[in-house]
Design a protein around this motif. Structure first.
Motif, PDB file in Angstrom:
ATOM      1  N   VAL A   1      59.923  26.071  18.802  1.00 40.35           N
ATOM      2  CA  VAL A   1      60.085  24.870  17.977  1.00 40.35           C
ATOM      3  C   VAL A   1      61.293  25.023  17.061  1.00 40.35           C
ATOM      4  O   VAL A   1      62.112  24.105  16.937  1.00 40.35           O
ATOM      5  CB  VAL A   1      58.802  24.604  17.168  1.00 40.35           C
ATOM      6  CG1 VAL A   1      59.052  23.557  16.099  1.00 40.35           C
ATOM      7  CG2 VAL A   1      57.698  24.134  18.080  1.00 40.35           C
ATOM      8  N   LEU A   2      61.428  26.207  16.440  1.00 36.89           N
ATOM      9  CA  LEU A   2      62.549  26.413  15.521  1.00 36.89           C
ATOM     10  C   LEU A   2      63.886  26.288  16.252  1.00 36.89           C
ATOM     11  O   LEU A   2      64.834  25.694  15.725  1.00 36.89           O
ATOM     12  CB  LEU A   2      62.442  27.792  14.864  1.00 36.89           C
ATOM     13  CG  LEU A   2      61.334  27.942  13.828  1.00 36.89           C
ATOM     14  CD1 LEU A   2      61.323  29.347  13.270  1.00 36.89           C
ATOM     15  CD2 LEU A   2      61.504  26.942  12.705  1.00 36.89           C
ATOM     16  N   LEU A   3      63.951  26.829  17.456  1.00 40.14           N
ATOM     17  CA  LEU A   3      65.209  26.733  18.207  1.00 40.14           C
ATOM     18  C   LEU A   3      65.548  25.275  18.509  1.00 40.14           C
ATOM     19  O   LEU A   3      66.708  24.874  18.411  1.00 40.14           O
ATOM     20  CB  LEU A   3      65.100  27.527  19.516  1.00 40.14           C
ATOM     21  CG  LEU A   3      65.337  29.028  19.373  1.00 40.14           C
ATOM     22  CD1 LEU A   3      65.201  29.716  20.717  1.00 40.14           C
ATOM     23  CD2 LEU A   3      66.726  29.307  18.790  1.00 40.14           C
ATOM     24  N   VAL A   4      64.528  24.485  18.863  1.00 41.14           N
ATOM     25  CA  VAL A   4      64.798  23.070  19.130  1.00 41.14           C
ATOM     26  C   VAL A   4      65.232  22.366  17.846  1.00 41.14           C
ATOM     27  O   VAL A   4      66.117  21.511  17.874  1.00 41.14           O
ATOM     28  CB  VAL A   4      63.556  22.379  19.747  1.00 41.14           C
ATOM     29  CG1 VAL A   4      63.839  20.912  20.004  1.00 41.14           C
ATOM     30  CG2 VAL A   4      63.178  23.044  21.045  1.00 41.14           C
ATOM     31  N   VAL A   5      64.612  22.757  16.712  1.00 40.62           N
ATOM     32  CA  VAL A   5      65.021  22.157  15.437  1.00 40.62           C
ATOM     33  C   VAL A   5      66.509  22.403  15.207  1.00 40.62           C
ATOM     34  O   VAL A   5      67.242  21.518  14.750  1.00 40.62           O
ATOM     35  CB  VAL A   5      64.203  22.738  14.269  1.00 40.62           C
ATOM     36  CG1 VAL A   5      64.772  22.277  12.937  1.00 40.62           C
ATOM     37  CG2 VAL A   5      62.761  22.338  14.383  1.00 40.62           C
ATOM     38  N   PHE A   6      66.964  23.608  15.567  1.00 45.43           N
ATOM     39  CA  PHE A   6      68.383  23.890  15.393  1.00 45.43           C
ATOM     40  C   PHE A   6      69.226  23.130  16.412  1.00 45.43           C
ATOM     41  O   PHE A   6      70.252  22.540  16.067  1.00 45.43           O
ATOM     42  CB  PHE A   6      68.637  25.400  15.536  1.00 45.43           C
ATOM     43  CG  PHE A   6      70.087  25.731  15.684  1.00 45.43           C
ATOM     44  CD1 PHE A   6      70.928  25.682  14.581  1.00 45.43           C
ATOM     45  CD2 PHE A   6      70.618  26.063  16.914  1.00 45.43           C
ATOM     46  CE1 PHE A   6      72.274  25.968  14.706  1.00 45.43           C
ATOM     47  CE2 PHE A   6      71.956  26.344  17.056  1.00 45.43           C
ATOM     48  CZ  PHE A   6      72.785  26.299  15.947  1.00 45.43           C
ATOM     49  N   LEU A   7      68.782  23.141  17.678  1.00 49.48           N
ATOM     50  CA  LEU A   7      69.614  22.556  18.730  1.00 49.48           C
ATOM     51  C   LEU A   7      69.716  21.035  18.604  1.00 49.48           C
ATOM     52  O   LEU A   7      70.764  20.464  18.883  1.00 49.48           O
ATOM     53  CB  LEU A   7      69.057  22.926  20.110  1.00 49.48           C
ATOM     54  CG  LEU A   7      69.257  24.389  20.482  1.00 49.48           C
ATOM     55  CD1 LEU A   7      68.549  24.721  21.780  1.00 49.48           C
ATOM     56  CD2 LEU A   7      70.748  24.718  20.604  1.00 49.48           C
ATOM     57  N   CYS A   8      68.623  20.386  18.220  1.00 50.05           N
ATOM     58  CA  CYS A   8      68.668  18.924  18.059  1.00 50.05           C
ATOM     59  C   CYS A   8      68.256  18.571  16.644  1.00 50.05           C
ATOM     60  O   CYS A   8      67.122  18.121  16.428  1.00 50.05           O
ATOM     61  CB  CYS A   8      67.738  18.232  19.035  1.00 50.05           C
ATOM     62  SG  CYS A   8      67.725  18.922  20.667  1.00 50.05           S
ATOM     63  N   PRO A   9      69.126  18.777  15.656  1.00 49.71           N
ATOM     64  CA  PRO A   9      68.756  18.445  14.279  1.00 49.71           C
ATOM     65  C   PRO A   9      68.453  16.951  14.158  1.00 49.71           C
ATOM     66  O   PRO A   9      69.026  16.150  14.900  1.00 49.71           O
ATOM     67  CB  PRO A   9      70.004  18.794  13.461  1.00 49.71           C
ATOM     68  CG  PRO A   9      70.945  19.433  14.383  1.00 49.71           C
ATOM     69  CD  PRO A   9      70.525  19.160  15.776  1.00 49.71           C
ATOM     70  N   ILE A  10      67.536  16.631  13.247  1.00 46.90           N
ATOM     71  CA  ILE A  10      67.115  15.231  13.123  1.00 46.90           C
ATOM     72  C   ILE A  10      67.961  14.509  12.078  1.00 46.90           C
ATOM     73  O   ILE A  10      68.161  15.017  10.978  1.00 46.90           O
ATOM     74  CB  ILE A  10      65.641  15.159  12.721  1.00 46.90           C
ATOM     75  CG1 ILE A  10      64.791  15.696  13.854  1.00 46.90           C
ATOM     76  CG2 ILE A  10      65.233  13.727  12.416  1.00 46.90           C
ATOM     77  CD1 ILE A  10      63.356  15.785  13.537  1.00 46.90           C
ATOM     78  N   ASN A  11      68.458  13.357  12.438  1.00 46.64           N
ATOM     79  CA  ASN A  11      69.132  12.488  11.473  1.00 46.64           C
ATOM     80  C   ASN A  11      68.404  11.154  11.452  1.00 46.64           C
ATOM     81  O   ASN A  11      68.093  10.606  12.500  1.00 46.64           O
ATOM     82  CB  ASN A  11      70.579  12.249  11.890  1.00 46.64           C
ATOM     83  CG  ASN A  11      71.362  13.545  11.946  1.00 46.64           C
ATOM     84  OD1 ASN A  11      71.513  14.224  10.943  1.00 46.64           O
ATOM     85  ND2 ASN A  11      71.815  13.922  13.128  1.00 46.64           N
ATOM     86  N   SER A  12      68.128  10.653  10.252  1.00 45.82           N
ATOM     87  CA  SER A  12      67.533   9.321  10.173  1.00 45.82           C
ATOM     88  C   SER A  12      68.562   8.288  10.591  1.00 45.82           C
ATOM     89  O   SER A  12      69.766   8.520  10.491  1.00 45.82           O
ATOM     90  CB  SER A  12      67.106   9.009   8.741  1.00 45.82           C
ATOM     91  OG  SER A  12      65.966   9.735   8.408  1.00 45.82           O
ATOM     92  N   GLY A  13      68.053   7.141  11.043  1.00 47.80           N
ATOM     93  CA  GLY A  13      68.954   6.030  11.288  1.00 47.80           C
ATOM     94  C   GLY A  13      69.261   5.321   9.979  1.00 47.80           C
ATOM     95  O   GLY A  13      68.995   5.840   8.887  1.00 47.80           O
ATOM     96  N   GLN A  14      69.805   4.130  10.080  1.00 46.92           N
ATOM     97  CA  GLN A  14      70.035   3.301   8.901  1.00 46.92           C
ATOM     98  C   GLN A  14      68.715   2.972   8.222  1.00 46.92           C
ATOM     99  O   GLN A  14      67.684   2.897   8.884  1.00 46.92           O
ATOM    100  CB  GLN A  14      70.670   1.981   9.346  1.00 46.92           C
ATOM    101  CG  GLN A  14      72.063   2.111   9.908  1.00 46.92           C
ATOM    102  CD  GLN A  14      73.077   2.250   8.805  1.00 46.92           C
ATOM    103  OE1 GLN A  14      73.062   1.456   7.866  1.00 46.92           O
ATOM    104  NE2 GLN A  14      73.930   3.267   8.885  1.00 46.92           N
ATOM    105  N   MET A  15      68.749   2.764   6.917  1.00 44.81           N
ATOM    106  CA  MET A  15      67.545   2.326   6.229  1.00 44.81           C
ATOM    107  C   MET A  15      67.132   0.959   6.792  1.00 44.81           C
ATOM    108  O   MET A  15      67.981   0.115   7.076  1.00 44.81           O
ATOM    109  CB  MET A  15      67.794   2.203   4.731  1.00 44.81           C
ATOM    110  CG  MET A  15      66.501   2.033   3.941  1.00 44.81           C
ATOM    111  SD  MET A  15      66.756   1.455   2.258  1.00 44.81           S
ATOM    112  CE  MET A  15      67.794   2.726   1.588  1.00 44.81           C
ATOM    113  N   ALA A  16      65.815   0.771   6.938  1.00 39.54           N
ATOM    114  CA  ALA A  16      65.345  -0.493   7.506  1.00 39.54           C
ATOM    115  C   ALA A  16      65.722  -1.643   6.594  1.00 39.54           C
ATOM    116  O   ALA A  16      65.628  -1.545   5.376  1.00 39.54           O
ATOM    117  CB  ALA A  16      63.832  -0.440   7.686  1.00 39.54           C
ATOM    118  N   ASN A  17      66.166  -2.750   7.211  1.00 38.74           N
ATOM    119  CA  ASN A  17      66.497  -3.942   6.452  1.00 38.74           C
ATOM    120  C   ASN A  17      65.640  -5.075   6.982  1.00 38.74           C
ATOM    121  O   ASN A  17      65.765  -5.477   8.136  1.00 38.74           O
ATOM    122  CB  ASN A  17      67.991  -4.250   6.643  1.00 38.74           C
ATOM    123  CG  ASN A  17      68.409  -5.488   5.902  1.00 38.74           C
ATOM    124  OD1 ASN A  17      67.574  -6.229   5.378  1.00 38.74           O
ATOM    125  ND2 ASN A  17      69.711  -5.727   5.842  1.00 38.74           N
TER     126      ASN A  17
END
Lengths: 382, 124, 117
Positions: free
Chosen positions: A231-247
């Motif tokens: 799991v930790l390796l995947v966290v590194f390989l595909c870091p999570i970024n939020s999208g735009q704040m919902a409008n």
């Protein structure tokens, strides 16, 4: 026909496990802990979720009348960008969820292929389907909580699909949004569903385990380390970024799909709501009734030889199916307790026969006396 | 059933599958099948040895893979005396062997059983 | 089991254990960004900071690679946390390998009952 295919699949599974055994030995073969893998990821999810919960603020617009905007999205943004290791825990929470779905599917496929899902195991199978559906739904609510573009899109799609349902549609929509519109109350409802249902998993897991003595709940530490490290390796390989704040004034049109949790939404976008609900209900229904597709002759339950039973409870302790109960012996007995078999739980495996030092319990298919005859026949045949 | 078997194999029907030709290959061994290796009582092993068998091979599935959840594990613990009921003190420990093999490990079973048969028959 | 077999296993395990410790030592270094800046070291470490930097120097290219990768993935802050978990997971994988090698010794497909004394 179906039986033949199942037999082939069983051999396939055994073949794979044999190869894995060569490498890991039976002690570290993950296939022998297939049920414990999702359970382990559940603990990972609880812990990482607890840490996220401490910083999460379940509102759509400004909470606490603060000068800068504080809402669900900004709190998640704070967790991700500022909080030490916040991004890591967020990543772990998401990917451990995905991993849990993968391991649940693995678990399901293995019990299916090795024919361990029907007859006396129907309680485990049906509660397992229920757990799987719950896990998927909880995972989806997790995606609403982030409150980016995608969350808004998913929420609106869910509302449309719920509202479409006849009779219960409107009440469900009202329950889901905690009102008629998306508001701060909606977010707190989402948070409650996400966390409340997660803990209800424990109740259903209890049903899942209740007919099993000594269920295998944790893999050995070496496997646990690997599970976390992956799991930790995947966290590194595909870091999570939020999208735009919902409008709320804007309708998101496309977003990425997490295939492990969000595939129903992909389906919803492709077909009409009627077909969507039909596929969902029929799919879950079909999975649930699979155990009753095969007709086999019923199990002949073990029988206690009442006048030989000493009430020592060895069979009661060893029975892997919780099928033996110690009851108070009848008044004319020399002993205090008497073993009794619950026939609807008994699998006819004979473990109780092996546990009995007094020949006091018998499996009708192969009574002790018959075994002894066979032994004598083989050894002293002339 | 014509000749006297020297070694008895108590086998779980879900572990190694033995057919007629294999049985001729290991003609000294008589096979009794059980629904699960967990059904095998230490008493049965004692009975076999008392009746004149030179040795008993007990075969269950790979440890961790019991169809009935833990039959092979429980039997192993019983053989090792870690779980009641165990073998009587008078039983010659050398004459009992436990094998934990999956359905696909037939050759392993035959090799080990042959070796064990040779060993047991050489004991006085 | 014979003696040489045992020696091989114990040497493999000790190598793996040493590797685990080495990789674990890289974790705090990873957290501060895998570079030669000693500013974020606590006061009591400042005296040996130079020594640590010489020890960590060979690993700095790894740090650059990790940073570059994370930047392409859109991570702008807390890069050290990500580098930390990379080394943590590598340490865990090596450790589980070592534990597995030790533990598989008593895995068995054959039970010979020990004789009573």
């Amino acid at each position: 026909m179906y039986q033949e295919i199942l037999k082939l699949l069983n051999f396939g599974t055994l073949e794979i496990e044999k190869i894995v055994n060569k490498i890991t030995t039976h002690k570290y073969n993950p296939f022998y802990y297939h049920g414990a893998l999702p359970q382990f990821y559940l603990w990972v999810l609880y812990l990482s979720g607890l840490l996220l919960f401490a910083y999460y603020i379940p509102t759509v617009d400004n909470a606490y009348l603060s000068k800068s905007l504080v809402n669900a999205w900004t709190s998640v943004d704070y967790i991700t960008k500022t909080l030490p290791f916040g991004a890591i825990f967020r990543g772990m929470h998401r990917y451990a969820g995905d991993a849990m779905v993968i391991t649940i599917i693995l678990h399901m496929i293995r019990v299916w292929f090795t024919d361990r899902y029907r007859q006396y195991r129907w309680v485990q199978w049906t509660s397992g389907i229920l757990l799987f559906v719950l896990v998927l739904f909880i995972g989806q609510t997790g995606y609403y909580l982030v409150w980016d573009d995608r969350s808004l899109g998913l929420t609106r799609m869910t509302v449309t699909s719920l509202a479409w349902l006849p009779i219960i549609g409107q009440p469900l929509k009202h329950w889901f949004l905690n009102g008629d519109l998306i508001s701060n109350l909606t977010m707190s409802n989402f948070l409650f569903i996400h966390i409340g249902l997660s803990f209800s998993l424990l109740f259903f897991l209890w049903i899942h385990y209740v007919r099993m003595t000594r269920p295998v709940l944790t893999p050995p530490p070496a496997i646990n380390y690997i599970l976390v490290a992956l799991v930790l390796l995947v966290v590194f390989l595909c870091p999570i970024n939020s999208g735009q704040m919902a409008n709320l004034n804007h309708q998101p049109t496309t977003f990425d799909i997490d295939w492990f949790f969000l595939f129903p939404y992909w389906l919803m976008a492709k077909v009409s709501l009627l077909s969507y609900w039909l596929i969902m209900f029929l799919g879950v229904g079909a999975l649930t009734i699979i155990p009753w597709f095969i007709r086999t002759k019923p199990v002949e339950a073990a029988e206690v030889v009442t006048n030989k039973c000493t009430g020592c409870s060895l069979c009661y302790r060893d029975c892997p199916w919780q099928a033996i109960e110690m009851v108070v012996a009848p008044a004319n007995s020399r002993f205090k307790l008497l073993a009794t078999v619950k026939p609807y739980r008994c699998t006819g495996c004979g473990v109780c026969v092996g546990a009995c030092a007094f020949d006091a319990i018998d499996v009708p298919n192969l009574p002790d006396a018959q075994v002894l005859d066979q032994i004598k026949g083989l050894v002293s045949a002339s | 059933m014509s000749e006297k078997k020297k070694v008895l194999a108590f086998m779980c029907e879900r572990s190694v599958e033995i057919n007629e030709t294999d049985l001729q290959n290991i003609s000294d061994v008589g096979v009794i099948k059980f629904p699960c290796s967990g059904m095998i009582q230490p008493l049965m092993i004692e009975a076999a040895l008392k009746a004149g068998a030179c040795g008993v091979v007990v075969t269950g599935c790979q440890l961790g893979d019991c169809f009935y959840r833990e039959g092979n594990k429980l039997l192993k613990e019983r053989l090792l005396g870690e779980r009641p009921p165990g073998l009587k003190k008078t039983v010659d420990r050398r004459r009992v062997l436990g094998l934990w093999l999956s359905k696909l490990q037939k050759s392993r079973f035959i090799d080990d059983t042959k070796e064990f048969t040779n060993f047991v028959t050489s004991l006085k | 089991m014979n003696r040489s077999h045992f020696t091989i296993i114990s040497s493999v395990v000790s190598v793996l254990a040493l590797l685990t410790i080495l990789v674990s030592c890289l974790m705090p270094f990873a957290e501060i960004g895998l570079n030669d800046s000693t500013q974020s070291y606590p006061g009591w470490l400042q005296s040996v900071a130079g020594l640590l930097v010489t020890f960590y120097k060979p690993f700095m290219p790894i740090g650059n690679d990790l940073t570059k990768y994370l930047k392409t993935q859109g991570v702008m802050t807390n890069l050290g946390d990500y580098a930390y978990i990379v080394f943590l997971s590598i340490a865990m994988l090596i450790a589980s390998l070592a534990i597995g090698i030790v533990g598989r010794e008593d895995a068995t497909e054959k039970t010979v009952i020990p004789e009573k004394k």
